[in-house]
Every structure is written in C-alpha cells, then in structure tokens.
Design an enzyme around this catalytic site. Structure first.
Site, mmCIF file in Angstrom:
data_model
loop_
_atom_site.group_PDB
_atom_site.id
_atom_site.type_symbol
_atom_site.label_atom_id
_atom_site.label_comp_id
_atom_site.label_asym_id
_atom_site.label_seq_id
_atom_site.Cartn_x
_atom_site.Cartn_y
_atom_site.Cartn_z
ATOM 1 C CE LYS A 103 -2.791 2.867 3.206
ATOM 2 N NZ LYS A 103 -1.670 3.743 3.374
ATOM 3 C CG ASN A 104 2.642 2.621 3.603
ATOM 4 O OD1 ASN A 104 1.497 3.012 3.450
ATOM 5 N ND2 ASN A 104 3.106 2.115 4.565
ATOM 6 C CB CYS B 295 -5.870 7.197 9.739
ATOM 7 S SG CYS B 295 -6.530 5.811 8.756
ATOM 8 N NE ARG C 274 -0.968 11.162 9.958
ATOM 9 C CZ ARG C 274 -1.262 10.275 9.097
ATOM 10 N NH1 ARG C 274 -0.455 9.347 8.781
ATOM 11 N NH2 ARG C 274 -2.521 10.249 8.859
ATOM 12 N N PRO C 275 2.496 17.137 10.011
ATOM 13 C CG PRO C 275 4.054 18.351 10.951
ATOM 14 C CD PRO C 275 3.340 17.149 11.337
ATOM 15 C CD GLN D 115 11.315 18.917 7.630
ATOM 16 O OE1 GLN D 115 12.403 18.673 7.362
ATOM 17 N NE2 GLN D 115 10.858 19.686 8.504
ATOM 18 C CG ASP E 182 2.059 1.925 9.086
ATOM 19 O OD1 ASP E 182 1.704 2.881 9.975
ATOM 20 O OD2 ASP E 182 2.231 1.789 8.155
ATOM 21 N NE ARG F 225 -7.165 5.371 3.655
ATOM 22 C CZ ARG F 225 -6.101 5.603 4.761
ATOM 23 N NH1 ARG F 225 -6.343 5.331 5.913
ATOM 24 N NH2 ARG F 225 -5.077 5.823 4.290
#
Length: 426
Positions: free
Chosen positions: A22-23, A116, A121-122, A125, A304, A396
């Site tokens: 998925k990632n 989610c 989680r900015p 960067q 995860d 998901r």
C-alpha cells in the site's frame, strides 16, 4: 453501513498470500504523472486508496485502467487542473500529487490531505524541499498552491527522516535542472520501490536505501512497466494473526528482510518464525511472554504494526510497554481492546498492557487503518462474535481481507447493518 462479524477462537491454518505494498502504491501511481507515455504497474493491492488515486488521475485527464491488480496509466493528456477538494481529502498520500504535478507542470493546487488522524503530521518538510527547489508555496482557502518558473537542484536536509517528504521531493526533483541531494533521507523499502520505478522511467537517482539520495535532473521521463514489492505491513499483520490464533500458517509473497524488526520481537516473545526465500511459516504458539516495543523509522519496529502487535501483548504473560515515537495519537485502539477485556492504559506516547487477559466479543469501532487491523486480530482470539464498525478504514489498506482469512478457516463475514440499529445499540 457494512461491518465485519467475526466468530472468535477458530484456529487459522494454511497459506495466505500478501498483496502489493500500500505505502508503495500510493506513491507509484502519482509518479506516473511524470512520464510522457504509458506506465503499467503490476501487483497493486485492490484497496480504496488505489481506487481513489485512479479517480484523481482521471480527474486531471489521465487514461487509466485497473484490473486484476494491474494499472495502466496514459499520462500524455494530463493537465494541471486544481484538485482542492473531493478525493484528495480521502487519503493522506494525496500529497504525492504535489511533487508529481510540480515536477511535470511547475505548478499545482492540491487540497490538504486526509486519511487516518494519528496526531499532528505536518507537511513542513515537503514544503521545505519544494521551496529549496525554487517553488513558491502558499496555503490558500485550505489548499496548497505550488508555483515555479523553473525547478533547480538543491541540497536539502530533512529535519525529520520522513518517507513522505523524501518521496515527494524526489518526484519534484527528477525533472529539475541540476543535481538535488536529500540528506537524512528515509530508508524504507517503499522508497527503493519508487526509485526503481523512476529509474526505469529514465530518472538518474543514486543512494536509495541510504540516508543520502542524489538525483540528477533529466529532460523527460518515459513510460515503463513495474512490479510493486510485497506489503511488509500486511505481511506483518498476518504474522501477528498466525502467532495469536494460528495452528501452522504460511505467509506467502514476502521479503523476509523487510520484516526483521517484527520477526525479532516475535521470537523474543517465544514465537517460532521459519524464514524461506519468499515465505514465512509460523507454527502453533504454546506460550507468549511479554516484550516491550518502541517504534522507530526503518529499519526499526514499524509504527504501522504496533497496534496489531499490542493485541498479541494482551495474551502474553507479564506487562508490556509500547512506545510510539512516530505518531502521538496512535493508541485509540486501546479503549476498544479494553471493551473486549484487555487491560491497557495510555500515558502520553506510551501504552501499558497487562497480560495474560482473555478477550471476549464486543461491538467495537475501527478508528483508523491499523487500529482496525488490531481489532480483527483481537476478534480472531476473542470468545464469541465481534462486530467491527467503520471498516472502510481497514479496507484502505488490506486487499480482500475477508476472502483471505476465510481461506485460513476464520469465521469472518462482511455484512450490512442499518444506521438505526447502530444508534439503537448505542
């Protein structure tokens, strides 16, 4: 509304096959925007995030087909159409559209990503990298506007070793003029997978898998065919299920090297893990002992997997401590597990889990993707029938979960329930 109904305490036995990562998928699909001809990606998981990205590429003019895990993308007619709302808010990884569209069109308008909620989680960067390459980045009416006359290579040091930022900067840099150097780059296998695709498209990238990545910009990228790597998180989840409820389970289509942090902790708990070239076998587990885990960037223990792993800790003798250094709010599953009889408490970035506690069925809610996976593990070992709500989170990230678990002998069904019945229960 659909829910999972799971009959617990049925032993799992047999072979389960892992889908594509998925990632990786959520980055590989946007990367196709950078090509001038058709890109084919094989082995994709059939999950909601992939379907959402397909729809997004079609929104900007891509010709996309997706069947039996293979997606063919013709990006030649794509345009820099703004995507401020709608599908971009359905998944976190929609931010990869920023780097890909900036790289190709030198501008983009992308809504702030969804997915989610796991605490702050900015994307600072990511923005830092885009600006170093020469882009102007503004936040206007809840969308990120990126504009550049041209992109030029730069040396970029990431304050946090971020997978998302590393990939996004690479996507923007492959067509920039000159050399880009990303220092303190993330090392995850999914980054190597994306680099493999990009180099097959004609990009010049060195250092993937290390903390320094060098990218020499090229004039254009062409189409290619690529096969995605197996999903190490899905594989890890099935390993945990096998340890919790199995009587001999083989996990097929894996890269054991990617699973070493989990394998080490399972062995520490007393689980036998037999590794083969592309398979892992876990025999029946007699006794589990408590272990502590601390999530870290790769190659450390993956954030995860800490939620599914915590269910295993409820069955271990002793008290376990889980520390998540990656996401501050990744403990919402603890309250749901406690409803099933677990004894867990949360203190800041740490959860403390007392074992050995029997679990009993309850109606529970998947608050996010991996919390949902944890509840599936818990339901498999609980006494009685567990009903899991908000399963769209789970779907998901896990392709054909019901069918796969049924092949192992699990009593799991996906059924429709009325909204009114849910409200009545509450």
């Amino acid at each position: 509304m659909d829910v999972y109904k799971i009959q617990g305490q049925r032993e799992l036995q047999g072979t389960i096959k892992v889908s594509g990562a998925k990632n990786s998928a959520v980055a590989l699909i946007p990367a196709s925007i950078l090509a001038n001809s058709e890109v084919t990606i094989e082995g994709l998981p059939e999950i909601l995030d992939v379907w959402t990205l397909k729809a997004l590429l079609e929104e900007i003019g891509g010709q996309v087909s997706f069947e039996n895990g293979t997606m063919s993308i013709d990006p030649s007619a794509m345009i820099d159409m703004p995507l401020p709302n709608g599908n971009v808010k359905k998944l976190r990884a929609s931010y990869y559209l920023m780097g890909a569209m900036l790289g190709r069109f030198k501008k983009a308008v992308i809504g702030l990503p969804g997915g989610c909620y796991l605490g702050p989680r900015p994307i600072d960067q990511h923005i830092k990298g885009f600006e170093a390459l020469g882009a102007t980045v503004t936040n206007e009416h809840g969308a990120i506007y990126l504009r550049a006359d041209e992109l030029r290579g730069a040396k970029i040091y990431l304050d946090v070793s971020s997978v998302g930022a590393t990939i996004n900067i690479m996507l923007a840099a492959v067509l920039a003029k000159g050399q880009t150097i990303i220092e303190n780059a993330a090392k995850e296998p999914e980054i190597i997978d994306v680099v493999t695709l990009l180099t097959s498209m004609g990009a010049i990238i060195k250092g993937a898998g290390t903390n320094v990545i060098r990218i020499d910009g090229v004039e254009e990228l062409h189409g290619t065919k690529h096969t995605i790597i197996p999903d190490r998180i899905e594989a890890g989840t099935y390993m945990i299920m096998a340890a919790a409820a199995g009587n001999g389970v083989t996990i097929d289509n894996v890269i054991p090297l990617h699973l070493e942090p989990l394998t080490a902790k399972l062995r520490e708990m007393g689980v036998v893990v037999e590794e083969y070239e592309e398979k892992i076998h876990i025999p029946k587990v007699d006794k589990l002992k408590a272990v502590d885990i601390k999530t870290l960037v790769y190659p450390g223990f993956p954030t995860d997997l800490q939620q599914p792993f915590s269910v295993l800790q409820t069955q271990a003798t002793g008290t376990s401590v889980v520390t998540d250094t990656i996401y501050s709010a990744r403990f919402k599953h603890i309250a749901e597990l406690n409803r099933m009889g677990a004894q867990g408490k949360v203190e800041g970035r740490t959860s403390i889990i007392k074992g050995e506690t029997p679990l009993t069925a309850a109606d529970v809610v998947a608050t996010d993707l991996r919390a949902g996976a944890a509840l599936v593990v818990a339901a498999l070992i609980a006494k009685g029938e567990t009903e899991i709500h908000d399963i769209y989170h789970i779907e998901r990230g896990y392709s054909h979960l019901v069918e796969k678990l049924r092949l192992l002998g699990a009593g799991i069904d996906r059924v429709s329930v009325s909204e009114s019945s849910i409200k009545d229960e509450k």
